[in-house]
Design a protein around this motif. Structure first.
Motif, PDB file in Angstrom:
ATOM      1  N   THR A 146      -3.788  -3.031   6.134  1.00  0.00           N
ATOM      2  CA  THR A 146      -2.557  -3.679   6.601  1.00  0.00           C
ATOM      3  C   THR A 146      -2.805  -4.504   7.853  1.00  0.00           C
ATOM      4  O   THR A 146      -3.300  -3.984   8.853  1.00  0.00           O
ATOM      5  CB  THR A 146      -1.479  -2.622   6.900  1.00  0.00           C
ATOM      6  OG1 THR A 146      -1.327  -1.763   5.773  1.00  0.00           O
ATOM      7  CG2 THR A 146      -0.157  -3.267   7.248  1.00  0.00           C
ATOM      8  N   GLU A 147      -2.420  -5.780   7.820  1.00  0.00           N
ATOM      9  CA  GLU A 147      -2.563  -6.634   8.999  1.00  0.00           C
ATOM     10  C   GLU A 147      -1.223  -7.194   9.468  1.00  0.00           C
ATOM     11  O   GLU A 147      -1.128  -7.664  10.605  1.00  0.00           O
ATOM     12  CB  GLU A 147      -3.529  -7.789   8.710  1.00  0.00           C
ATOM     13  CG  GLU A 147      -4.955  -7.336   8.493  1.00  0.00           C
ATOM     14  CD  GLU A 147      -5.939  -8.502   8.417  1.00  0.00           C
ATOM     15  OE1 GLU A 147      -5.519  -9.656   8.631  1.00  0.00           O
ATOM     16  OE2 GLU A 147      -7.132  -8.245   8.138  1.00  0.00           O
ATOM     17  N   ASP A 148      -0.204  -7.149   8.625  1.00  0.00           N
ATOM     18  CA  ASP A 148       1.114  -7.679   8.981  1.00  0.00           C
ATOM     19  C   ASP A 148       2.004  -6.548   9.480  1.00  0.00           C
ATOM     20  O   ASP A 148       2.172  -5.525   8.801  1.00  0.00           O
ATOM     21  CB  ASP A 148       1.771  -8.354   7.777  1.00  0.00           C
ATOM     22  CG  ASP A 148       1.031  -9.603   7.337  1.00  0.00           C
ATOM     23  OD1 ASP A 148       0.412 -10.253   8.209  1.00  0.00           O
ATOM     24  OD2 ASP A 148       1.050  -9.910   6.134  1.00  0.00           O
ATOM     25  N   LEU A 149       2.608  -6.736  10.645  1.00  0.00           N
ATOM     26  CA  LEU A 149       3.468  -5.710  11.214  1.00  0.00           C
ATOM     27  C   LEU A 149       4.640  -5.390  10.292  1.00  0.00           C
ATOM     28  O   LEU A 149       5.071  -4.233  10.211  1.00  0.00           O
ATOM     29  CB  LEU A 149       3.993  -6.173  12.574  1.00  0.00           C
ATOM     30  CG  LEU A 149       2.971  -6.176  13.711  1.00  0.00           C
ATOM     31  CD1 LEU A 149       3.508  -6.926  14.911  1.00  0.00           C
ATOM     32  CD2 LEU A 149       2.605  -4.751  14.096  1.00  0.00           C
ATOM     33  N   CYS A 150       5.131  -6.385   9.574  1.00  0.00           N
ATOM     34  CA  CYS A 150       6.291  -6.164   8.713  1.00  0.00           C
ATOM     35  C   CYS A 150       5.975  -5.245   7.536  1.00  0.00           C
ATOM     36  O   CYS A 150       6.889  -4.785   6.839  1.00  0.00           O
ATOM     37  CB  CYS A 150       6.848  -7.494   8.216  1.00  0.00           C
ATOM     38  SG  CYS A 150       5.721  -8.422   7.163  1.00  0.00           S
ATOM     39  N   ILE A 197      -0.725   5.887   7.034  1.00  0.00           N
ATOM     40  CA  ILE A 197       0.101   5.126   7.971  1.00  0.00           C
ATOM     41  C   ILE A 197      -0.796   4.094   8.657  1.00  0.00           C
ATOM     42  O   ILE A 197      -2.006   4.047   8.411  1.00  0.00           O
ATOM     43  CB  ILE A 197       0.797   6.042   9.004  1.00  0.00           C
ATOM     44  CG1 ILE A 197      -0.231   6.625   9.991  1.00  0.00           C
ATOM     45  CG2 ILE A 197       1.550   7.166   8.301  1.00  0.00           C
ATOM     46  CD1 ILE A 197       0.392   7.358  11.157  1.00  0.00           C
ATOM     47  N   ASP A 198      -0.195   3.275   9.543  1.00  0.00           N
ATOM     48  CA  ASP A 198      -0.943   2.136  10.083  1.00  0.00           C
ATOM     49  C   ASP A 198      -1.093   2.107  11.597  1.00  0.00           C
ATOM     50  O   ASP A 198      -2.072   1.559  12.104  1.00  0.00           O
ATOM     51  CB  ASP A 198      -0.251   0.833   9.652  1.00  0.00           C
ATOM     52  CG  ASP A 198      -0.090   0.753   8.156  1.00  0.00           C
ATOM     53  OD1 ASP A 198      -1.096   0.554   7.459  1.00  0.00           O
ATOM     54  OD2 ASP A 198       1.047   0.906   7.667  1.00  0.00           O
ATOM     55  N   ILE A 199      -0.125   2.649  12.326  1.00  0.00           N
ATOM     56  CA  ILE A 199      -0.129   2.512  13.793  1.00  0.00           C
ATOM     57  C   ILE A 199       0.354   3.818  14.424  1.00  0.00           C
ATOM     58  O   ILE A 199       1.313   4.431  13.938  1.00  0.00           O
ATOM     59  CB  ILE A 199       0.815   1.374  14.258  1.00  0.00           C
ATOM     60  CG1 ILE A 199       0.474   0.044  13.584  1.00  0.00           C
ATOM     61  CG2 ILE A 199       0.767   1.217  15.776  1.00  0.00           C
ATOM     62  CD1 ILE A 199       1.573  -0.997  13.736  1.00  0.00           C
ATOM     63  N   HIS A 247      -4.415  -3.971  15.327  1.00  0.00           N
ATOM     64  CA  HIS A 247      -4.447  -3.463  16.699  1.00  0.00           C
ATOM     65  C   HIS A 247      -4.184  -4.579  17.699  1.00  0.00           C
ATOM     66  O   HIS A 247      -3.410  -4.405  18.650  1.00  0.00           O
ATOM     67  CB  HIS A 247      -5.810  -2.822  16.964  1.00  0.00           C
ATOM     68  CG  HIS A 247      -5.943  -2.211  18.327  1.00  0.00           C
ATOM     69  ND1 HIS A 247      -6.363  -2.928  19.430  1.00  0.00           N
ATOM     70  CD2 HIS A 247      -5.716  -0.945  18.765  1.00  0.00           C
ATOM     71  CE1 HIS A 247      -6.392  -2.142  20.483  1.00  0.00           C
ATOM     72  NE2 HIS A 247      -6.006  -0.933  20.115  1.00  0.00           N
ATOM     73  N   ALA A 248      -4.790  -5.737  17.494  1.00  0.00           N
ATOM     74  CA  ALA A 248      -4.596  -6.868  18.405  1.00  0.00           C
ATOM     75  C   ALA A 248      -3.135  -7.300  18.446  1.00  0.00           C
ATOM     76  O   ALA A 248      -2.606  -7.644  19.516  1.00  0.00           O
ATOM     77  CB  ALA A 248      -5.486  -8.033  17.987  1.00  0.00           C
TER      78      ALA A 248
END
Length: 267
Positions: A146-150, A197-199, A247-248
């Motif tokens: 996953t790279e998109d926050l949405c 999960i991602d974050i 992360h960035a």
């Protein structure tokens, strides 16, 4: 290199002390006069047992634990122990706590484990990837792409851990993700490593809250740093994400909102 077998032994020792006391009535003490920071007999006895095993196996190594502090901290190798991460869950009968044991080499986290004996799960990393052992069998862990926050799922223990400026930054991030959930302490970081999960964003952590989890995340493909982008080993504000690109983006939002809040306070 630390062997997985030694981490399994640590997990078994921790289970022997913590599991029989889980969901039993027991004295809960408060370590923090200005609030509530619970500690139980299980916390203390589990750390004693872990320290004993580590000393016997690696007498030249240092130790840092939540309940009994540091010894031999000048050593090149230092074991960092949180006997029960998620004591609030533990005393509430919720099995979202775990035993954390990590190893620092020259200040860098190189190996770690999270063991949850009630569910029967072990997450660990020793240098050749992150691994899982439990009801689903055995396997190697890998974070999501996953790279998109949405499209991201975000966890924190509770927004109350953040100072006012940090809370503003967190809520700005929270508004941009697909799903936000609270709770689980160390479990959230392992779910990140497992690709669930991602974050994870938190604040006010001590080294024993995060050192064991750093290798598990990084060796699964994730990125974990402080809010300032520096090493996570020292604790404080922590940002963990499934990959460097995501992360960035998280760091950019947290810092952008913090700078904006600071500018408004200066007016």
């Amino acid at each position: 290199m630390i062997s997985p077998e030694f981490l399994r032994r640590l997990a078994m020792v921790a289970a022997r002390e913590a599991l029989p006391r889980f969901r039993l009535p027991g004295l809960v003490a408060n370590k923090f006069a200005a609030g509530f920071d619970p500690v139980t007999e299980a916390d203390r006895e589990t750390e004693k047992a872990l320290r004993s095993l580590i000393r016997a196996e690696f007498p030249e190594h240092g130790l840092l634990g939540e309940e009994f502090g540091a010894e031999g901290s000048g050593a090149r190798h230092v074991w960092v122990v949180d006997p029960i991460d998620g004591t609030r869950s533990y005393i509430s009968g919720i099995p979202l706590w775990g035993t954390l044991v990590g190893l620092l080499e020259d200040g860098n986290a190189v190996a770690g484990m999270m063991a949850q004996p009630f569910i029967g799960e072990l997450f660990y990393a020793t240098g050749d990837g992150s691994h899982y052992e439990g009801p689903h069998g055995q396997g190697q862990l890998s974070t999501r792409a996953t790279e998109d926050l949405c499209e991201a799922t975000l966890f924190t223990t509770t927004p109350t851990i953040f100072e006012p400026g940090q809370r503003t930054s967190f809520h700005q991030l929270e508004r941009q993700v697909r799903l936000s959930r609270y709770g689980t302490d160390c479990y959230a970081y392992c779910m990140l490593a497992a690709g669930q999960i991602d974050i994870v964003v938190e604040a006010g952590l001590q080294p024993y809250d995060i050192v064991a989890l750093i290798p598990i995340i990084e060796q699964a493909g994730g990125t974990v740093t402080g809010w300032d982008g520096g090493p996570a080993e020292r604790g404080g504000g922590i940002v963990a994400a499934a990959n460097a690109a995501l992360h960035a983006k998280v760091i950019e939002i947290l810092h952008g909102t913090a700078r904006q809040s600071g500018s408004q306070r200066d007016r």
